[in-house]
Motif scaffolding. Structure first.
Motif, PDB file in Angstrom:
ATOM      1  N   LEU A 308     -79.412 -46.550  81.827  1.00 12.15           N
ATOM      2  CA  LEU A 308     -79.895 -45.350  82.477  1.00 12.15           C
ATOM      3  C   LEU A 308     -79.045 -45.039  83.704  1.00 12.15           C
ATOM      4  CD1 LEU A 308     -81.834 -43.152  82.328  1.00 12.15           C
ATOM      5  CD2 LEU A 308     -83.412 -44.447  83.727  1.00 12.15           C
ATOM      6  N   ASP A 309     -78.726 -46.093  84.411  1.00 12.22           N
ATOM      7  CA  ASP A 309     -77.891 -45.882  85.581  1.00 12.22           C
ATOM      8  C   ASP A 309     -76.588 -45.224  85.208  1.00 12.22           C
ATOM      9  OD1 ASP A 309     -79.547 -46.755  87.437  1.00 12.22           O
ATOM     10  OD2 ASP A 309     -78.696 -48.759  87.634  1.00 12.22           O
ATOM     11  N   LEU A 312     -77.053 -41.722  84.255  1.00 11.43           N
ATOM     12  CA  LEU A 312     -77.262 -40.894  85.429  1.00 11.43           C
ATOM     13  C   LEU A 312     -75.956 -40.603  86.138  1.00 11.43           C
ATOM     14  CD1 LEU A 312     -80.437 -42.095  87.270  1.00 11.43           C
ATOM     15  CD2 LEU A 312     -79.853 -39.816  86.484  1.00 11.43           C
ATOM     16  N   LEU A 330     -78.863 -31.060  80.226  1.00  5.95           N
ATOM     17  CA  LEU A 330     -79.904 -31.798  79.547  1.00  5.95           C
ATOM     18  C   LEU A 330     -79.379 -32.432  78.286  1.00  5.95           C
ATOM     19  CD1 LEU A 330     -82.845 -29.478  80.291  1.00  5.95           C
ATOM     20  CD2 LEU A 330     -82.613 -31.876  80.900  1.00  5.95           C
ATOM     21  N   MET A 333     -77.936 -35.613  78.914  1.00  5.15           N
ATOM     22  CA  MET A 333     -78.877 -36.666  79.205  1.00  5.15           C
ATOM     23  C   MET A 333     -79.294 -37.414  77.965  1.00  5.15           C
ATOM     24  SD  MET A 333     -81.506 -35.274  81.929  1.00  5.15           S
ATOM     25  CE  MET A 333     -82.884 -36.004  81.097  1.00  5.15           C
ATOM     26  N   ASP A 364     -81.166 -44.076  70.384  1.00  6.31           N
ATOM     27  CA  ASP A 364     -81.850 -44.998  71.264  1.00  6.31           C
ATOM     28  C   ASP A 364     -81.847 -46.382  70.614  1.00  6.31           C
ATOM     29  OD1 ASP A 364     -82.952 -45.452  73.643  1.00  6.31           O
ATOM     30  OD2 ASP A 364     -84.997 -44.925  73.079  1.00  6.31           O
ATOM     31  N   GLU A 379     -89.045 -34.033  60.020  1.00  8.95           N
ATOM     32  CA  GLU A 379     -89.612 -35.354  60.155  1.00  8.95           C
ATOM     33  C   GLU A 379     -88.803 -36.353  59.343  1.00  8.95           C
ATOM     34  OE1 GLU A 379     -92.817 -36.336  61.592  1.00  8.95           O
ATOM     35  OE2 GLU A 379     -92.155 -34.589  62.744  1.00  8.95           O
ATOM     36  N   GLN A 382     -88.724 -42.140  57.524  1.00 12.37           N
ATOM     37  CA  GLN A 382     -89.229 -43.281  58.250  1.00 12.37           C
ATOM     38  C   GLN A 382     -88.409 -43.487  59.503  1.00 12.37           C
ATOM     39  OE1 GLN A 382     -88.972 -47.051  56.341  1.00 12.37           O
ATOM     40  NE2 GLN A 382     -90.393 -47.984  57.764  1.00 12.37           N
ATOM     41  N   GLN A 383     -89.042 -44.058  60.474  1.00 12.17           N
ATOM     42  CA  GLN A 383     -88.311 -44.418  61.676  1.00 12.17           C
ATOM     43  C   GLN A 383     -88.550 -45.895  61.933  1.00 12.17           C
ATOM     44  OE1 GLN A 383     -89.532 -42.667  65.406  1.00 12.17           O
ATOM     45  NE2 GLN A 383     -87.417 -42.594  66.064  1.00 12.17           N
ATOM     46  N   ILE A 384     -87.483 -46.574  62.238  1.00 10.74           N
ATOM     47  CA  ILE A 384     -87.584 -48.018  62.427  1.00 10.74           C
ATOM     48  C   ILE A 384     -87.066 -48.370  63.803  1.00 10.74           C
ATOM     49  CG2 ILE A 384     -86.923 -50.243  61.510  1.00 10.74           C
ATOM     50  CD1 ILE A 384     -86.121 -48.849  58.931  1.00 10.74           C
ATOM     51  N   ASN A 385     -87.904 -48.960  64.595  1.00 11.26           N
ATOM     52  CA  ASN A 385     -87.421 -49.404  65.896  1.00 11.26           C
ATOM     53  C   ASN A 385     -86.894 -50.835  65.773  1.00 11.26           C
ATOM     54  OD1 ASN A 385     -86.921 -50.066  68.511  1.00 11.26           O
ATOM     55  ND2 ASN A 385     -88.814 -49.169  69.299  1.00 11.26           N
ATOM     56  N   LYS A 387     -85.891 -52.884  68.168  1.00  6.96           N
ATOM     57  CA  LYS A 387     -86.026 -53.779  69.304  1.00  6.96           C
ATOM     58  C   LYS A 387     -86.697 -55.078  68.868  1.00  6.96           C
ATOM     59  CE  LYS A 387     -87.290 -53.518  74.104  1.00  6.96           C
ATOM     60  NZ  LYS A 387     -88.118 -52.846  75.082  1.00  6.96           N
ATOM     61  N   GLY A 388     -86.077 -56.170  69.234  1.00  2.89           N
ATOM     62  CA  GLY A 388     -86.655 -57.471  68.904  1.00  2.89           C
ATOM     63  C   GLY A 388     -86.408 -57.924  67.479  1.00  2.89           C
ATOM     64  N   CYS A 389     -85.634 -57.167  66.718  1.00  6.87           N
ATOM     65  CA  CYS A 389     -85.417 -57.577  65.333  1.00  6.87           C
ATOM     66  C   CYS A 389     -84.254 -58.553  65.229  1.00  6.87           C
ATOM     67  CB  CYS A 389     -85.175 -56.370  64.448  1.00  6.87           C
ATOM     68  SG  CYS A 389     -83.509 -55.729  64.557  1.00  6.87           S
ATOM     69  N   GLU A 390     -84.129 -59.153  64.067  1.00  5.69           N
ATOM     70  CA  GLU A 390     -82.991 -60.025  63.817  1.00  5.69           C
ATOM     71  C   GLU A 390     -81.984 -59.282  62.958  1.00  5.69           C
ATOM     72  OE1 GLU A 390     -84.209 -63.891  62.329  1.00  5.69           O
ATOM     73  OE2 GLU A 390     -85.875 -63.848  63.754  1.00  5.69           O
TER      74      GLU A 390
END
Lengths: 643, 626
Positions: A308-309, A312, A330, A333, A364, A379, A382-385, A387-390
């Motif tokens: 983020l820094d 910015l 925007l 951003m 992201d 739409e 499917q959306q798959i996050n 984070k934390g996956c292997e």
């Protein structure tokens, strides 16, 4: 008092020259003898380093004020007049041999201090000299190449530790050769070719490992007394595995050599580790060699700004530069994204086995997919996050197979998903994105590009490795160079690559120093770390057993089973004694525990020194002063020969 | 602070009631999770929109319409009343939170303004605020040993240590190093203590929306046992007597050796454990070894040499949990079980690894060893910090009052009950959320309430931008009002305040009429209630107001109208709703003197009774405190 003739061989006259005879009286002091000798030779030079060596007694006559009588020198004494500092071939932990002048007249402990001062290694008390393992005499050519590193010309007086110029000690500055030597000392060596590793001696058992410890020099006696000759080879190694106050800023050489010693210990299985650990060590070696090549000086780069820094900031820059419209701002951003057609396969749903193609979008830390590019505004299917996956690779460059295997945590367990990429380029990008996302970082993270790079170079490695033994050159490192020979047999480089790559993702962002430190930490966390073995026979026992000497304890290992039978900690030790006549070490612990053993594979002086040495090491933290208390060291390690 | 807490906890109580009632009546949680699996692996916040769609699409419009109608109708009445009320106390109670909260909404206004007007230099400021606004916050209910609970707001940047410090302030306990926050998972019968350096919000976000997980505030001796008696872990092979008699100096040396060197040394553990085989009911014995790099086992017929070891698990992606009563649940050989799993796994799964040891002592050895391997130096840092904290507070208590025996008497029974304790909602969302959260207060007929409980997971804080766009869909109705309205007028809504007179907090929470609350629980709209600060949110008339104002202090005038709706419905609806569905709820509420409205419910005290009374008690306790 009657004068008599003393004949002295003066080394500087050549080995063929006859001894020089001087007329002396018994009350002449040694200094006087030397003076006469020098006058007689009529050579003008700096004799300040020279001293008399009494061959039969294996003793230096260093006290110039003592008389011959006091020393007990008579006419039959064979004396040698020679310099106290002589060249020595020193094998460094990194495998390179260096010629330098070392003291042959003071206790080996002091000799090591002198050597370390030249090499700019702090805390010399942790190192010692070792007689090398005899090499098989096959390779004659080897010595030629190695002798380029010559430090014998360094004037001893000029060596001072404290001041650095250009990041080097003063005595290395000036000539390109010297600077090259410093570089050799302070920069890690590239991974050795697999054959080199395979050729080295590897201990196969604890007993093998014990033998090396019989080779340590006695630190309370000088080199001459231990039969070391000019130009002999000795190894300089870290002996006490209690590394005090490591400070990357001042310890460049120390750290590098420590790393090299650790690396070889791993590669030669001097210390055991598991396969997973070996892969991590491999990954770290790969990373270290890569970074070392690109940043020759040990610079630690600062951790990446968080996304983020940086977002910015870049935004700010943009704004200042061009006062663009708000909507554009925007847009900036929003984090970067990846968009492409990929194929997906989810083994859990056994309905259709095939890969299905969709339009994928990486944004992201999430992947979303759509039927087609055209529908990507709506739409996602499917959306798959992530984070934390292997994330694991499943690739075969030859077969053009580029799979990314994802194990995605969900409340019900882990979901397995495969993504299939078309080509290397695509794979590198998406793989890098998945890796970052699994750690919760987005594509905007500054490490994204370097992650792509490292994936590419691993892919490249897989390509070139098909032929095996290319010498280790920059981009294409044979992965066999990074692991012990056991794994050469077990895995082909091709199979090894993905495993190392897998471990690599956790270390890829480390700076050189951090990576070296990490390597050392993992090494130090191994259960067998710091153990020096000696085969001993305990009093009352009829079989040989192994004594393991660690920085904080002694362990008794049963040779048959290989199990640790007993552990004694130094802080419970009340006293230890050596009976020099029967060569037996006796130790008393609190609670009336007494043990005694004789040593089989090493002299009991060596065991005594190890124990005393470790106790000395543990006293260091309490002393605030930086000066080395050599006297205490000798007291603890000297035995009956100590003053 | 206390006031706010009280408010929160009250509010929460309300939420609980509502959700509970929902749970009872609607086909509760089941549908939700299932839809979710498919759709989002990420239960996180990112896809608010998505989940909203799923949940509300159908009903929303209808709800909105109803709501608006209601609002309009009541608005006028209430406005008048409120004007009359002008309760000052409430203003005072509010202060602390509002300041920071209110700035937030303001910032979002700002952004909107920027977009249109765009003075470039303000953008940076706006972005910063945005960043701030993006911070996730949860209101968390923490259960204590005596059965009561404390509620506090946790922001995603806070670590467990900070939360513990907060708890210390609230509970006046002795602050010793054993105090811990623990997470329990009743479904899997697991629990673990959070480490002090962990962020609290993150693990909570992994909970499912119907989760029965709880957070407990307890003394846990095993948390830092390794620093108090390192010999039990590092010299565990020695005989017990020797370990007991060990000198303090030797303990210190052990800590030095293992935690203060260049590398953290993991206790060298090796032993036979039972392993539950994947998907089977049987437990098999294996010889396991703990190393810094993971847990390994010795394969059949191999030696213990390192190179033959097979890696069982590495610690990067798993946490270690204690298992409770696995003898019963999984037919484990003993009850001394521990489990390794990815923190996001919340239900039975083949990816959970179950281990069982012979006795409590070796179980602790393993769990502690694993924690050392996983967290390394942080553990020791945490301990030192905790120790300092304890020392400081010890000095204090000694000095001030010897009667430190306050609440800290641990009684292991946690009656917490089955409610969802924590959850909560995200305050983070601001204006946009309102906007975009179509769902708001589907005030109307309580019967419809679709979505069950308020879910932490859901609350997705829509990214600001996204929010804006989606915004349009529902916006027309303008509803932001109800919630915001409430807060907005500090003066507690009409009727209740009167009864309570000064007691500000209670007033606040009652706000959402059951029906409304319930529905927004689903949506996550709830945010409003918790923070009074919200005021700014432009009430219905808003639109013009805020663009114009743009600045922080929301136009005060508009507020009046909104309160009306909220208030009235509350009264009106509540009785109805409660009668039908939540009998227990209303009665209790009355006691606390919340709002007269509650009184309507008869004493039907049904199912929820336990919990309710619990809650009541908690509330009452709190009062005296203040």
């Amino acid at each position: 008092m009657a004068a008599w003739d003393l004949s002295v061989t003066v080394e500087d006259l050549g080995s063929d020259a006859l001894p020089v005879t001087v007329s002396v009286t018994s009350d002449l002091h040694v200094g006087g003898v030397i003076l006469k000798l020098v006058e007689k030779t009529q050579i003008k030079r700096d004799w300040s380093d020279h001293a008399l060596w009494w061959e039969q007694k294996q003793q230096w006559l260093l006290r110039t004020a003592w008389t011959l009588e006091k020393y007990g020198v008579h006419a039959d004494a064979r004396l040698l007049f020679m310099p106290q500092h002589k060249p020595l071939k020193l094998g460094l932990p990194n495998g390179i041999t260096l010629r330098l002048r070392a003291s042959f007249s003071c206790p080996a402990f002091q000799t090591v201090i002198g050597i370390c001062r030249i090499l700019n290694i702090r805390h010399p008390e942790e190192l010692s000299l070792l007689r090398p393992v005899e090499e098989k005499k096959k390779k004659k050519d080897k010595d030629l190449a190695q002798d380029i590193y010559d430090l014998t010309e360094v004037p001893l007086s000029s060596v001072s530790q404290s001041c650095l110029y250009n990041g080097m000690p003063a005595h290395f500055v000036g000539s390109p050769q010297m600077e090259a030597i410093y570089k050799m000392l302070s920069v890690t060596q590239p991974p050795p070719a697999p054959e080199v590793i395979a050729k080295q001696y590897r201990p196969a058992s604890v007993v093998d490992k014990a033998h090396i410890n019989g080779r340590w020099l006695d630190s309370s006696r000088c080199l001459m007394q231990q039969g070391i000759q000019e130009n002999d080879r000795l190894w300089l190694r870290f002996k006490y595995f209690a590394f005090y106050d490591i400070e990357p800023k001042y310890d460049v050489v120390r750290l590098t050599q420590l790393y090299e010693q650790a690396r070889w210990a791993i590669l030669l299985e001097d210390i055991d580790c598991t396969e997973e650990e070996m892969m991590l060590f491999g990954a770290l070696q790969y990373h270290i060699s890569k970074v070392a090549q690109s940043e020759p000086q040990m610079l630690s780069t600062n951790a990446a700004m968080d996304d983020l820094d940086s977002a910015l900031q870049s935004l700010e820059v943009k704004m200042v530069g061009e006062s663009s419209s708000a909507s554009e701002l925007l847009e900036n951003m929003t984090a970067p994204e990846l968009n492409d057609y990929l194929k997906i396969f989810r083994p859990k749903r056994l309905t259709l086995k095939g890969y299905k193609q969709y339009w994928f979008k990486f944004q992201d830390t999430s992947i979303s997919y759509f039927k087609s590019k055209e529908e990507s505004i709506g739409e996602p299917i499917q959306q798959i996050n992530l984070k934390g996956c292997e994330v694991a690779p499943d690739i075969n460059v030859a077969a053009q197979k580029f799979l990314i295997r994802l194990l995605i945590p969900a409340p019900e367990g882990m979901n397995e998903v495969y993504l299939r990429c078309e080509n290397e380029q695509q794979y590198a990008q998406w793989m890098a994105a998945c890796r970052l996302a699994s750690k919760g970082k987005s594509l905007a993270d500054s490490s994204f590009q370097s992650e792509i790079q490292s994936i590419r170079s691993f892919l490249a490695m897989q390509k070139t490795n098909s032929h095996g033994n290319a010498p280790a050159s920059d981009e294409s490192i044979n992965t066999h160079s990074l692991v012990s020979p056991r794994y050469h047999k077990k895995y082909k480089p091709k199979q090894l690559t993905p495993r190392i790559l897998d471990a690599y993702q956790n270390v890829a962002q480390l700076s050189l120093t951090d990576a070296v430190m990490r390597f050392l930490q993992i090494w130090q966390a191994l259960p067998d770390f710091g153990l020096s073995y000696v085969v001993v026979r305990f009093k009352g026992s009829r079989k040989d057993e192994v004594l393991g000497i660690a920085p904080n304890r002694l362990i008794r290992i049963d040779l048959g089973v290989g199990d640790v039978v007993k552990t004694w900690r130094y802080n419970n030790m009340k006293q230890w004694n050596v009976n020099w006549d029967i060569r037996q070490v006796a130790i008393e612990f609190e609670g009336n525990v007494n043990i005694a053993f004789s040593c089989v594979t090493a002299d009991c002086k060596i065991v005594h020194e190890f124990i005393g040495g470790y106790i000395f090491m543990s006293t260091r933290s309490r002393e605030k002063s930086d000066t080395l208390n050599a006297e205490l060291f000798h007291k603890l390690t000297g035995g009956h020969e100590a003053l | 602070m206390d006031d706010i807490d009280a408010m929160f906890s009250d509010l929460l109580g309300e939420m609980d009631l509502l959700t509970q009632s929902l749970g009872q009546e609607t086909v509760p949680p089941a549908p939700l999770p299932s839809t979710e699996n498919e759709a989002n692996f990420s239960i996180g916040f990112t896809d608010l929109n998505e989940s909203l769609h799923e949940l509300e699409d159908n009903d929303l419009d209808a709800l909105m319409a109803d709501l608006v109608a209601d609002l309009n109708a009541t608005e006028e009445k209430l406005a008048a009343e409120i004007e009359g009320l002008k309760v000052p106390p409430s203003d005072q109670t509010l202060p602390p939170p509002p300041t920071d909260l209110s700035s937030r909404p303001a910032s979002s206004c700002l952004i909107i303004v920027c977009v249109t007007v765009c003075p470039a230099d303000k953008i940076k400021l706006a972005l910063e605020k945005l960043k701030e606004a993006k911070v996730k916050k949860l209101v968390v209910k923490v259960l204590m040993n005596d059965g009561c609970s404390k509620t506090l707001m946790v922001d995603e940047r806070q670590n467990v240590r900070e939360v513990l410090d907060n708890m210390f302030e609230k509970t006046h306990c002795d602050c010793n190093v054993d105090w811990s926050l623990c997470e329990t998972n009743p479904e899997l019968q697991l629990e673990r203590t959070f480490e002090d350096h962990e962020n609290l919000v993150e693990p909570l976000l992994a909970w499912t929306r119907d989760s029965e997980n709880k957070i407990l505030f307890q003394e846990r001796g095993e948390k830092y046992e390794v620093f108090k008696n390192p010999q039990n872990f590092y010299l565990w092979k020695k005989d017990k007597k020797a370990l007991k008699d060990i000198k303090d100096k030797d303990k210190e040396i052990l800590i030095q050796e293992n935690f203060c060197g260049t590398s953290i040394i993991v206790p060298d553990l090796e032993g036979v454990l039972y392993l539950k085989e994947d998907g089977k009911k049987s437990w098999k014995q294996r010889l396991f070894q703990l190393r810094a790099s993971g847990i390994y086992y010795v394969p059949k017929g191999k030696t213990k040499s390192s190179r033959d070891l097979v890696c069982f698990v590495q610690f990067d992606n798993v946490n270690v949990y204690y298992g409770k009563d696995f003898k019963g649940k999984y037919k484990a050989p003993t009850d001394f079980c521990f489990v390794l799993k990815h923190p996001q796994i919340q239900k039975e799964s083949q990816y959970i690894k179950y281990l069982c040891s012979d006795d409590a002592w070796s179980m602790n050895l393993w769990v502690t060893g694993i924690r050392i391997a996983k967290y390394g130096a942080s553990l020791y840092e945490n301990f030192k910090t905790a120790e300092k904290k304890a020392a400081v507070s010890a000095v204090w208590t000694n000095r001030s009052t010897p009667s430190s025996s306050n609440p800290s008497t641990p009684s292991p029974t946690i009656k917490g009950s089955t409610t969802r304790n924590l959850l909560i909602f995200i305050l983070h969302s601001i204006l946009q959320d309102f906007g975009n959260v179509p769902p708001p207060p589907p005030p109307p007929l309580g019967d419809i309430l679709p979505p069950p409980p308020p879910d932490p997971t859901l609350p997705p804080p829509p990214p600001p931008l996204a929010a804006k766009s989606s915004f349009k869909r529902q916006l027309p109705s303008n509803f932001p009002p109800p919630p915001s309205a409430m807060d907005n007028l500090p003066p507690p809504p009409p009727p209740p305040p009167m009864d309570d007179s000064l007691e500000a907090p209670p007033d606040f929470l009652p706000p959402p009429p059951p029906a409304a609350a319930a529905s927004f629980g689903g949506m996550d709209l709830p945010p409003p209630p918790p923070d009074p600060g919200f005021l700014p949110p432009p009430p219905p008339p808003s639109q013009p107001a805020f663009t114009g104002a743009g600045a922080p202090p929301p136009p005060p005038p508009p507020p009046p109208p909104p309160p009306g709706p909220a208030a009235t419905p509350r009264i009106a609806v509540r009785p109805a709703g409660s009668l039908k569905k939540v009998p227990p709820a209303p009665p209790k509420r009355t006691t606390p003197a919340l709002h007269g409205g509650g009184g309507g419910g008869g004493g039907g005290g049904g199912g929820g009774g336990d919990f309710m009374s619990e809650l009541m008690r908690a509330m009452q306790k709190k009062r005296p405190d203040q």
